[in-house]
Scaffold this motif. Sequence first.
Motif, short mmCIF file in Angstrom:
data_model
loop_
_atom_site.label_atom_id
_atom_site.label_comp_id
_atom_site.label_asym_id
_atom_site.label_seq_id
_atom_site.Cartn_x
_atom_site.Cartn_y
_atom_site.Cartn_z
N ILE A 259 -4.51 -7.20 5.01
CA ILE A 259 -3.14 -7.71 4.72
C ILE A 259 -2.00 -7.87 5.67
CG2 ILE A 259 -1.09 -6.97 2.87
CD1 ILE A 259 -3.07 -4.85 1.65
N GLU A 260 -2.09 -9.28 5.95
CA GLU A 260 -1.18 -9.68 7.11
C GLU A 260 0.43 -9.60 6.47
OE1 GLU A 260 -0.35 -13.73 9.42
OE2 GLU A 260 -2.40 -12.79 9.60
N LEU A 261 1.09 -8.87 7.29
CA LEU A 261 2.58 -8.53 7.08
C LEU A 261 3.35 -9.73 7.54
CD1 LEU A 261 2.89 -4.83 8.21
CD2 LEU A 261 2.38 -5.83 5.81
N PRO A 262 4.55 -9.72 7.06
CA PRO A 262 5.61 -10.99 7.57
C PRO A 262 5.88 -10.93 9.12
CG PRO A 262 6.46 -9.68 5.75
CD PRO A 262 5.32 -8.99 5.87
N SER A 263 5.52 -9.71 9.74
CA SER A 263 5.66 -9.57 11.27
C SER A 263 4.45 -10.14 11.83
CB SER A 263 5.69 -8.26 11.51
OG SER A 263 4.51 -7.28 11.22
N GLY A 264 3.45 -10.36 11.00
CA GLY A 264 2.12 -10.77 11.95
C GLY A 264 1.05 -9.85 11.92
N ARG A 265 1.61 -8.55 11.84
CA ARG A 265 0.72 -7.35 12.04
C ARG A 265 -0.23 -7.17 10.83
NH1 ARG A 265 0.84 -1.57 11.18
NH2 ARG A 265 2.91 -1.60 10.32
N ARG A 266 -1.38 -6.70 10.89
CA ARG A 266 -2.39 -6.67 9.85
C ARG A 266 -2.67 -5.35 9.35
NH1 ARG A 266 -7.08 -10.37 12.20
NH2 ARG A 266 -6.72 -8.58 13.60
N LEU A 267 -2.60 -4.84 8.02
CA LEU A 267 -3.22 -3.56 7.56
C LEU A 267 -4.63 -3.71 7.58
CD1 LEU A 267 -0.30 -2.40 5.29
CD2 LEU A 267 -0.37 -2.25 7.91
N ALA A 268 -5.28 -2.86 7.52
CA ALA A 268 -7.00 -3.00 7.66
C ALA A 268 -7.62 -1.89 6.69
CB ALA A 268 -7.56 -2.90 9.03
N TYR A 269 -8.32 -2.28 6.00
CA TYR A 269 -9.11 -1.37 4.76
C TYR A 269 -10.62 -1.81 5.08
CZ TYR A 269 -4.64 -0.86 2.98
OH TYR A 269 -3.18 -0.67 2.71
N PHE A 270 -11.22 -0.74 5.79
CA PHE A 270 -12.51 -0.84 6.16
C PHE A 270 -13.55 -0.69 5.30
CE2 PHE A 270 -16.20 0.59 9.03
CZ PHE A 270 -16.29 -0.46 9.98
N LYS A 271 -14.67 -1.57 5.06
CA LYS A 271 -15.55 -1.78 4.18
C LYS A 271 -14.96 -1.68 3.02
CE LYS A 271 -19.24 0.36 7.00
NZ LYS A 271 -20.35 1.18 7.08
N ALA A 272 -14.02 -2.71 2.68
CA ALA A 272 -13.53 -2.83 1.22
C ALA A 272 -14.43 -3.31 0.45
CB ALA A 272 -12.19 -3.44 1.34
N GLN A 273 -14.22 -2.92 -0.99
CA GLN A 273 -15.03 -3.56 -1.79
C GLN A 273 -14.67 -3.04 -3.12
OE1 GLN A 273 -18.93 -1.23 -2.48
NE2 GLN A 273 -18.16 0.05 -0.71
N LEU A 274 -15.12 -4.04 -4.29
CA LEU A 274 -14.64 -3.89 -5.60
C LEU A 274 -15.68 -2.87 -6.52
CD1 LEU A 274 -13.38 -7.39 -6.66
CD2 LEU A 274 -11.94 -5.16 -5.97
N VAL A 275 -15.29 -1.83 -6.99
CA VAL A 275 -16.40 -0.90 -7.76
C VAL A 275 -15.76 -0.48 -9.06
CG1 VAL A 275 -16.96 0.23 -5.66
CG2 VAL A 275 -14.97 1.14 -7.05
N PRO A 276 -16.72 -0.34 -10.12
CA PRO A 276 -16.22 -0.16 -11.48
C PRO A 276 -15.36 0.98 -11.58
CG PRO A 276 -18.77 -0.40 -11.14
CD PRO A 276 -18.14 -0.28 -9.79
N GLY A 277 -14.32 0.90 -12.35
CA GLY A 277 -13.58 1.93 -12.42
C GLY A 277 -12.95 1.98 -14.20
N LYS A 278 -12.31 3.14 -14.49
CA LYS A 278 -12.15 3.25 -15.80
C LYS A 278 -11.42 1.93 -16.71
CE LYS A 278 -10.02 6.82 -18.62
NZ LYS A 278 -8.91 8.17 -18.70
N TYR A 279 -10.40 1.44 -15.85
CA TYR A 279 -9.85 0.21 -16.45
C TYR A 279 -10.34 -1.17 -15.74
CZ TYR A 279 -6.95 4.08 -18.24
OH TYR A 279 -6.58 5.10 -18.71
N GLY A 280 -11.65 -1.29 -15.51
CA GLY A 280 -12.27 -2.58 -14.75
C GLY A 280 -12.25 -2.19 -13.22
N ASP A 281 -12.36 -3.35 -12.39
CA ASP A 281 -12.71 -3.04 -11.35
C ASP A 281 -11.56 -2.51 -10.43
OD1 ASP A 281 -15.28 -4.16 -11.39
OD2 ASP A 281 -14.64 -6.26 -10.59
#
Length: 644
Positions: free
Chosen positions: A522-544
């Motif tokens: 997630i690139e912020l307005p500053s240009g810095r990026r937040l990182a979520y390693f090995k991100a994926q969509l998984v089934p949940g109670k209310y959808g992915d």
Amino acid sequence: MSRKVLRLDIETYSGRDIRNCGVYAYTEDEDFEIILLGYAYNDGEVGIVDLTIDEIPEEVLADLTNPDVLKTAQNANFERTCLAKYYGVAMPPEQWRCTMIHGVILGLPASLDAMSEALNLQQRKDKEGKALIRYFCMPCKPTKANGGRTRNYPEHAPDKWKMFMEYCVQDVVVERAISNKLERFPFPPDEQKYWELDQRIVDAGVKIDIDLVNHAIACQEWYQRTLVAQAKRLTGLANPNSPAQLKEWLGKKGYEVTSINKEAISNLLADKSLLPEVREMLKLRQEMSKTSVKKYEKMRHAQCKDGRVRGLLQFYGANRTGRWAGRLVQVQNLPRNYIKDIAEVREDLKMGNYATFRMLYSNVPDVLSQLIRTAFIAEDGHTFDITDFSAIEARVIAWLAGEQWRLDVFRGHGKIYEASASQMFHIPMDEVDKELRQKGKVSELALGYNGGVNALIAMGALNMGLKEEELQGIVDAWRKASPAITKLWRGVENKAKAAIGTRKAQHYKGLTFYYKAGILFIELPSGRRLAYFKAQLVPGKYGDQIAYMGTSEKGWHKQHTYGGKLVENIVQAIARDCLAIALQRIEDAGVKTVMHVHDEAITEVPLEESSVDKLNALLAEPIPWAPDLPLQGDGFSSVFYMKD
């Protein structure tokens, strides 16, 4: 031609425990020395120097201070600080890069072994290293078998020493493998600049009032002895601190209990028919269990010879947001002070008459707890100019969401709690009474990140006098009054999911969501990026739902997130970027920051140069990438640290 890189790993000995005192005090021990140095130039062969018998090669020694040679290490602050102390030379942080920081910026765990494992590298840290470090790097207990020695040298276990040298070599190999792996995501130049600033701040440290610290510890010890003596007189027990003895005593009084933990004692005290001596003993037990000196003890351990404590902050220590984290004294979670005339209370404690101190202030642990902040003091002839960003998270989320009425408040009178209550309950601001303001305040503190009734309770709504049955109505009213923020939660979550699911970049509210090499950025307005390693969509109670690998108190494991939590990360990260810019502006203005806590900067200046207005103006100055974000600095001066 590529820049010459010197990769380093050292092993050290000291009579101090680094976990208690931090690296700066650790290096001041009279027995401190570097015993092994592993090194490699770029991708060349790894060298190892046994400094118990050899000298460091002249080329390496010269390159340690050569500005044309880049030095790298995992947790470079340790190597930089130890080498500077050992060789008595300055180690400017701008000549260093930290692979640990590079990794955590990408959402990886901080330790060398966990990082190499997360990256699935063939090169792994030697698991036997911890035992070898305990053997060679720490004092040992004198025994008959070891001839009464207090330290293990190479000659005491040549095979182990050989293994230790191999371990040091392997650390260089692994650090280099990590560095090479991360090259596809270059270290952000701004973050390198802020890390260098951070190193200058933690190198400078902040002075401790050791007289206050020693009296606080002594007073708590006196108070504990006094309580134990009272309990002994009341119960006749040899050790009233013993759970077994106390349970037996309670049983004889007709109260059979299985536990005497905090909750159990509170439940017992709720019984109005309790015998007076039982009530008194339970209250003594509550008092005896209170402790307020752990942070004081840490200050005493971590204090350097010049009276200052260093290394209180960890750059990029907070996962996901990149905020600073506290170390040693944990300055990010200091108790608040609310005592009036706190300067007088400090002096009363330092008089050393603890019986009188108890008579004056009654709740000794609470008073000592409030005084913790004030143990940080300015040098003689100096003062602290302390300023913080006023309500920065509320300002950032309003700006990010485009919640216009909130932005108008922050550009005007700034009374967000009253304005929130006015919006929620559809009444003019001048009709918002104390009770409604309280509802506005707790809502602002609890509900900005998709929190509900439980968030209000966690923020202390019930302790504020609100009734549980009215909390859902407060949640509904706040959300209705803040439609742009509630829309922001959904929008951020949908864009993050779309980036993971489609592998295509998504843009929303000045943010860019994209997926690369298994990482959700997630690139912020500053240009810095937040990182979520090995991100994926998984089934949940209310959808992915979104899952990723991250670090928490449980270690490195799969975690889940959602819109409100992502917004919290984003808002706190933007607030952190604002602070980083402010700290750089403060340094550029020639003012020395000695510490910062959350969104607050603590600077140390000569008394005649004190200027809180100057500091406030630096914080309120527009941010280049967010010129319309309304910021405000709010500050004061004090010769000791406190909350105004």
